[in-house]
Every structure is written in structure tokens, then in C-alpha cells.
Design a protein around this motif. Structure first.
Motif, PDB file in Angstrom:
ATOM      1  N   THR A   1      70.907  21.528  23.091  1.00 54.16           N
ATOM      2  CA  THR A   1      72.123  22.272  22.783  1.00 54.16           C
ATOM      3  C   THR A   1      72.288  23.460  23.723  1.00 54.16           C
ATOM      4  O   THR A   1      71.321  23.946  24.326  1.00 54.16           O
ATOM      5  CB  THR A   1      72.107  22.793  21.337  1.00 54.16           C
ATOM      6  OG1 THR A   1      71.027  23.727  21.180  1.00 54.16           O
ATOM      7  CG2 THR A   1      71.941  21.651  20.350  1.00 54.16           C
TER       8      THR A   1
ATOM      9  N   HIS B   1      73.447  29.235  20.404  1.00 53.53           N
ATOM     10  CA  HIS B   1      74.399  30.257  19.958  1.00 53.53           C
ATOM     11  C   HIS B   1      73.619  31.361  19.262  1.00 53.53           C
ATOM     12  O   HIS B   1      72.388  31.342  19.238  1.00 53.53           O
ATOM     13  CB  HIS B   1      75.470  29.656  19.041  1.00 53.53           C
ATOM     14  CG  HIS B   1      74.941  28.858  17.888  1.00 53.53           C
ATOM     15  ND1 HIS B   1      74.218  29.409  16.851  1.00 53.53           N
ATOM     16  CD2 HIS B   1      75.032  27.532  17.602  1.00 53.53           C
ATOM     17  CE1 HIS B   1      73.902  28.478  15.978  1.00 53.53           C
ATOM     18  NE2 HIS B   1      74.382  27.311  16.416  1.00 53.53           N
TER      19      HIS B   1
ATOM     20  N   ALA C   1      77.514  17.366  24.060  1.00 54.62           N
ATOM     21  CA  ALA C   1      78.453  18.448  24.357  1.00 54.62           C
ATOM     22  C   ALA C   1      79.730  18.314  23.541  1.00 54.62           C
ATOM     23  O   ALA C   1      80.316  19.317  23.114  1.00 54.62           O
ATOM     24  CB  ALA C   1      78.770  18.473  25.849  1.00 54.62           C
ATOM     25  N   SER C   2      80.171  17.083  23.300  1.00 51.45           N
ATOM     26  CA  SER C   2      81.375  16.873  22.491  1.00 51.45           C
ATOM     27  C   SER C   2      81.143  17.281  21.043  1.00 51.45           C
ATOM     28  O   SER C   2      82.042  17.814  20.383  1.00 51.45           O
ATOM     29  CB  SER C   2      81.804  15.406  22.565  1.00 51.45           C
ATOM     30  OG  SER C   2      82.150  15.032  23.876  1.00 51.45           O
ATOM     31  N   TYR C   3      79.940  17.029  20.531  1.00 50.96           N
ATOM     32  CA  TYR C   3      79.633  17.447  19.162  1.00 50.96           C
ATOM     33  C   TYR C   3      79.568  18.964  19.043  1.00 50.96           C
ATOM     34  O   TYR C   3      79.907  19.534  18.002  1.00 50.96           O
ATOM     35  CB  TYR C   3      78.316  16.815  18.698  1.00 50.96           C
ATOM     36  CG  TYR C   3      78.478  15.406  18.196  1.00 50.96           C
ATOM     37  CD1 TYR C   3      78.780  15.136  16.869  1.00 50.96           C
ATOM     38  CD2 TYR C   3      78.354  14.328  19.067  1.00 50.96           C
ATOM     39  CE1 TYR C   3      78.950  13.842  16.410  1.00 50.96           C
ATOM     40  CE2 TYR C   3      78.513  13.017  18.625  1.00 50.96           C
ATOM     41  CZ  TYR C   3      78.820  12.785  17.298  1.00 50.96           C
ATOM     42  OH  TYR C   3      78.993  11.493  16.851  1.00 50.96           O
ATOM     43  N   GLU C   4      79.149  19.645  20.091  1.00 54.70           N
ATOM     44  CA  GLU C   4      79.051  21.107  20.058  1.00 54.70           C
ATOM     45  C   GLU C   4      80.411  21.785  20.173  1.00 54.70           C
ATOM     46  O   GLU C   4      80.548  22.961  19.829  1.00 54.70           O
ATOM     47  CB  GLU C   4      78.144  21.599  21.181  1.00 54.70           C
ATOM     48  CG  GLU C   4      76.684  21.230  20.992  1.00 54.70           C
ATOM     49  CD  GLU C   4      75.808  21.875  22.053  1.00 54.70           C
ATOM     50  OE1 GLU C   4      75.362  23.018  21.845  1.00 54.70           O
ATOM     51  OE2 GLU C   4      75.596  21.222  23.106  1.00 54.70           O
ATOM     52  N   SER C   5      81.419  21.070  20.655  1.00 60.64           N
ATOM     53  CA  SER C   5      82.745  21.638  20.851  1.00 60.64           C
ATOM     54  C   SER C   5      83.571  21.522  19.577  1.00 60.64           C
ATOM     55  O   SER C   5      83.827  20.417  19.108  1.00 60.64           O
ATOM     56  CB  SER C   5      83.465  20.911  21.996  1.00 60.64           C
ATOM     57  OG  SER C   5      84.837  21.256  22.029  1.00 60.64           O
ATOM     58  N   ARG C   6      84.000  22.650  19.036  1.00 59.23           N
ATOM     59  CA  ARG C   6      84.828  22.601  17.832  1.00 59.23           C
ATOM     60  C   ARG C   6      86.177  21.943  18.123  1.00 59.23           C
ATOM     61  O   ARG C   6      86.777  21.302  17.253  1.00 59.23           O
ATOM     62  CB  ARG C   6      85.032  24.012  17.264  1.00 59.23           C
ATOM     63  CG  ARG C   6      85.905  24.075  16.025  1.00 59.23           C
ATOM     64  CD  ARG C   6      85.374  23.211  14.879  1.00 59.23           C
ATOM     65  NE  ARG C   6      84.222  23.790  14.251  1.00 59.23           N
ATOM     66  CZ  ARG C   6      83.216  23.091  13.732  1.00 59.23           C
ATOM     67  NH1 ARG C   6      83.227  21.765  13.815  1.00 59.23           N
ATOM     68  NH2 ARG C   6      82.201  23.688  13.161  1.00 59.23           N
ATOM     69  N   ARG C   7      86.656  22.043  19.355  1.00 59.90           N
ATOM     70  CA  ARG C   7      87.944  21.436  19.688  1.00 59.90           C
ATOM     71  C   ARG C   7      87.884  19.913  19.555  1.00 59.90           C
ATOM     72  O   ARG C   7      88.821  19.287  19.074  1.00 59.90           O
ATOM     73  CB  ARG C   7      88.350  21.821  21.110  1.00 59.90           C
ATOM     74  CG  ARG C   7      89.669  21.188  21.578  1.00 59.90           C
ATOM     75  CD  ARG C   7      90.095  21.730  22.920  1.00 59.90           C
ATOM     76  NE  ARG C   7      90.388  23.156  22.838  1.00 59.90           N
ATOM     77  CZ  ARG C   7      90.783  23.890  23.888  1.00 59.90           C
ATOM     78  NH1 ARG C   7      90.903  23.327  25.078  1.00 59.90           N
ATOM     79  NH2 ARG C   7      91.041  25.172  23.735  1.00 59.90           N
ATOM     80  N   SER C   8      86.783  19.315  19.992  1.00 57.76           N
ATOM     81  CA  SER C   8      86.680  17.852  19.958  1.00 57.76           C
ATOM     82  C   SER C   8      85.977  17.337  18.707  1.00 57.76           C
ATOM     83  O   SER C   8      86.019  16.143  18.429  1.00 57.76           O
ATOM     84  CB  SER C   8      85.927  17.345  21.196  1.00 57.76           C
ATOM     85  OG  SER C   8      84.593  17.845  21.209  1.00 57.76           O
ATOM     86  N   ASN C   9      85.349  18.231  17.950  1.00 58.19           N
ATOM     87  CA  ASN C   9      84.539  17.792  16.812  1.00 58.19           C
ATOM     88  C   ASN C   9      84.954  18.483  15.517  1.00 58.19           C
ATOM     89  O   ASN C   9      84.456  19.565  15.202  1.00 58.19           O
ATOM     90  CB  ASN C   9      83.054  18.058  17.086  1.00 58.19           C
ATOM     91  CG  ASN C   9      82.178  17.633  15.911  1.00 58.19           C
ATOM     92  OD1 ASN C   9      82.597  16.864  15.063  1.00 58.19           O
ATOM     93  ND2 ASN C   9      80.969  18.147  15.868  1.00 58.19           N
TER      94      ASN C   9
ATOM     95  N   ARG D   1      76.519  23.335  12.630  1.00 57.83           N
ATOM     96  CA  ARG D   1      76.337  23.880  13.975  1.00 57.83           C
ATOM     97  C   ARG D   1      74.872  24.079  14.345  1.00 57.83           C
ATOM     98  O   ARG D   1      74.564  24.649  15.391  1.00 57.83           O
ATOM     99  CB  ARG D   1      77.072  25.210  14.109  1.00 57.83           C
ATOM    100  CG  ARG D   1      78.512  25.191  13.666  1.00 57.83           C
ATOM    101  CD  ARG D   1      79.385  24.352  14.567  1.00 57.83           C
ATOM    102  NE  ARG D   1      79.720  25.068  15.787  1.00 57.83           N
ATOM    103  CZ  ARG D   1      80.412  24.538  16.790  1.00 57.83           C
ATOM    104  NH1 ARG D   1      80.798  23.278  16.724  1.00 57.83           N
ATOM    105  NH2 ARG D   1      80.704  25.250  17.862  1.00 57.83           N
TER     106      ARG D   1
END
Length: 333
Positions: A11, A14, A67-75, A121
Motif C-alpha cells: 500500500t 496513510h 492502487a485501484s482499491y486504495e483510490s476512493r474515486r475508483s473504489n 482502508r
């Protein structure tokens, strides 16, 4: 029956967790069910089941890489475990024993699905084993006192259990060091067909009442009204069509399945059984990448339960044990 493990990445990290390795566990019964879970968000990534002709497909939506799972926009919580409290807490505030607690807000001033750094997250620790005629993956997350504004240090567990008869069990547990609120659920988007939407799916929900929300997804005042003579009446199975559902159905009858989802084209059938008071149903209309590409069936506490004395309590005290069990059974018709 076998369990396979592989690393899918590290990851970005954060404020709540440094960069951490993420593993994928596949529990393969060798029969009619194979399930893959990632330790990031304890996320359900694949559920491979056959159709009436024996063709095997993944029936949950997934993303291609970490990376897609970490992105709130895509996930939008795709397949993840949501907590410490799934659903909404009005204005991000609740009182417990006379003390008001202020939670981190993340949507329109509300606290939704555990806040901006909810359980989805984090990377959970995991161990897997065979237990008799089933395969089990146990994931654990330690949430410190004050995380997202919640009181008490909470230890949460999610156990995925898979058996060769086509059964997938979500078994949740939690303990706390101080009085707090807990409600966990899984936010998988189900699609039993090979179509791009779930419009042709047929849904039955064993509920006479449903919560009515305001524009901020907070329950309106008063008891949940009956679904009779409304677009929410799925007591008899009917096709979804283009109906947009984002509602919480009250499960007054604990006997039998809470819901049954069928795809007439492939013959796949999924029944949902739970010990929870509600079932959230969301047809994914606001999922930008694939609108209506899947339907969420999320069992959990009543929304805004900490602020609604008339709702079943979501309180967890030291020495107590939070338990939640939801079972998905797969078959064909």
C-alpha cells in the motif's frame, strides 16, 4: 480443497497505517465454490461459482490492481468490510452515557461507513486453515481508542468460511476496552450474470418495512413505514428493471432467507441469511465506473442507530462480544 496465498502489492500508506504488504488468499473447495479475499480492507475480490451449464464466473465486481482499491474515486467500498460502524451517523455525533462523541465526517457532513479512514482502508492481519469440511480465513484489525473519534480500542475479526456445498459465511466479532458502537458488514457488489448491469436480476426481500432516508442518507423521523403499495415492495420476487434502490429493509422475521437474488439467464441463485436487524440494498447507480453493474446486499445495524433510542442498540461494552453472522448460499435453478 486448498488455500493459496500470494502477495499483490504494498500500500501507499496513510496517517493510520504505514506502507504494508497486501496478500490474496484463495479458498478453493474444488467443487462449486472458490473465494478470493485480499487483506486490504478484508476485501472480497472473487466468488467463482458455476451457472446451470457448469460455466464458472466471478459473481462479485472487482478492480484490477491494489492502487485501484486504495483510490476512493475508483473504489466505493468494493467488497470491503466496513466499520467501526457501517451506515450513517447523523452529523457525525452520538451520545453515550451522557458524553457526546464527535466522529470524522466524510459525506455531506455525515459520518458514513466508518469515516474517511474506516476499516476498509486498512490492511488486516490474516491466517487461513482447513477446518473439517470447510476452509476458513480469519482476518483481524486493531483499532485504537479515538480512531475516527470512536471511544475505546476495538479488536475486530472477520472470518470467511467456505464449504463445498456452495456456502460462504461472513462471521464477524469484536471486543472493546471502553463502551462504543460497532456494526460491521461486507459491501460486495453482486452480479450473477455476464451482463453489464443487474437490471435483469430478480430480487426478493423478506421485509414488510424499510427505512426512509433524507437527502443525506439519514433516516427520517418516525418508525420505518410499510413497503406495501410502494416501489420498495419486494416481498414477492420481481425483476429489478431500471429501479434505483438505496434503502435499508427491516428484517422483522428471522426465519428463512432475508433475500434471494436470481439471474434467469444463467440460472444462478444466491440466498442471504443473517442475524442482523436490517439488510441494505443498493443497485450501484452512483458507481461511476460501472453504474448498476452490481447490487449490494449489506446486513447490519439500523442506520443512525446510536441516535435512535427506538432502534436496536449498536452498543458494545467492555467484557461483551459483538457477533454478526451472514450466510450466502449459491445454487442454480
Amino acid at each position: 480443497m486448498e488455500i493459496r496465498r500470494q502477495t499483490v502489492g504494498i500500500t501507499a500508506g496513510h496517517a493510520g497505517q504505514p506502507p504494508t504488504q497486501v496478500d490474496a488468499y484463495t479458498m478453493d473447495t474444488g467443487a462449486d465454490l472458490a473465494v478470493t479475499v485480499w487483506t486490504y480492507g478484508a476485501s472480497l475480490v472473487e466468488v467463482q461459482v458455476p451457472d446451470r451449464d457448469g460455466v464458472v464466473d466471478n459473481v462479485v465486481l472487482r478492480l484490477p490492481e491494489l492502487a485501484s482499491y486504495e483510490s476512493r474515486r475508483s473504489n466505493p467500498y468494493l467488497g470491503s468490510v466496513m466499520g467501526r460502524f457501517c451506515r450513517a451517523v447523523r452529523d457525525g455525533r452520538f451520545r453515550l452515557d451522557g458524553v457526546e462523541h464527535e466522529l470524522a465526517t466524510n459525506e455531506a457532513g455525515q459520518h458514513i461507513h466508518g469515516g474517511p479512514l474506516g476499516f476498509d482502508r486498512y490492511v488486516w492481519t490474516a491466517d487461513a486453515a482447513r477446518d473439517g469440511d470447510e476452509l476458513q480465513l480469519r482476518l483481524r484489525l486493531d483499532s485504537p481508542d479515538g480512531a475516527q473519534g470512536y471511544p475505546g480500542a476495538v479488536t475486530a475479526e472477520c472470518r470467511y468460511r467456505v464449504s463445498g456445498d456452495g456456502t460462504l459465511v461472513f462471521d464477524y466479532r469484536a471486543t472493546t476496552t471502553a463502551s462504543t458502537i460497532v456494526s460491521l458488514t461486507n459491501h460486495a457488489f453482486w452480479n450473477l450474470s455476464r451482463a453489464s448491469t443487474v437490471d435483469d436480476h430478480v430480487l426478493a426481500v423478506r421485509a414488510d418495512r424499510a427505512v426512509v432516508f433524507d437527502d443525506d442518507f439519514v433516516p427520517q423521523a418516525g418508525p420505518p413505514p410499510p413497503v406495501a403499495n410502494s416501489g420498495l415492495d419486494h416481498r414477492r420476487a420481481r425483476q429489478l428493471g431500471g429501479a434505483a434502490l438505496d434503502n435499508c429493509f427491516v428484517l422483522d422475521d428471522a426465519t428463512g432467507p432475508a433475500a434471494e437474488l436470481t439471474d434467469p439467464a444463467t440460472g444462478r441463485v444466491m440466498s442471504v441469511h443473517t442475524d442482523q436487524p436490517t439488510l441494505g440494498v443498493y443497485t450501484g447507480d452512483h458507481y461511476a465506473a460501472l453504474p448498476r453493474g452490481g447490487i449490494c446486499l449489506t446486513a447490519g445495524a439500523m442506520p443512525d442507530a446510536p441516535n435512535r433510542p427506538a432502534y436496536p442498540s449498536a452498543r458494545l461494552d467492555p467484557g461483551g462480544l459483538y457477533r454478526q453472522r451472514t450466510v450466502h448460499r449459491f445454487g442454480v435453478c
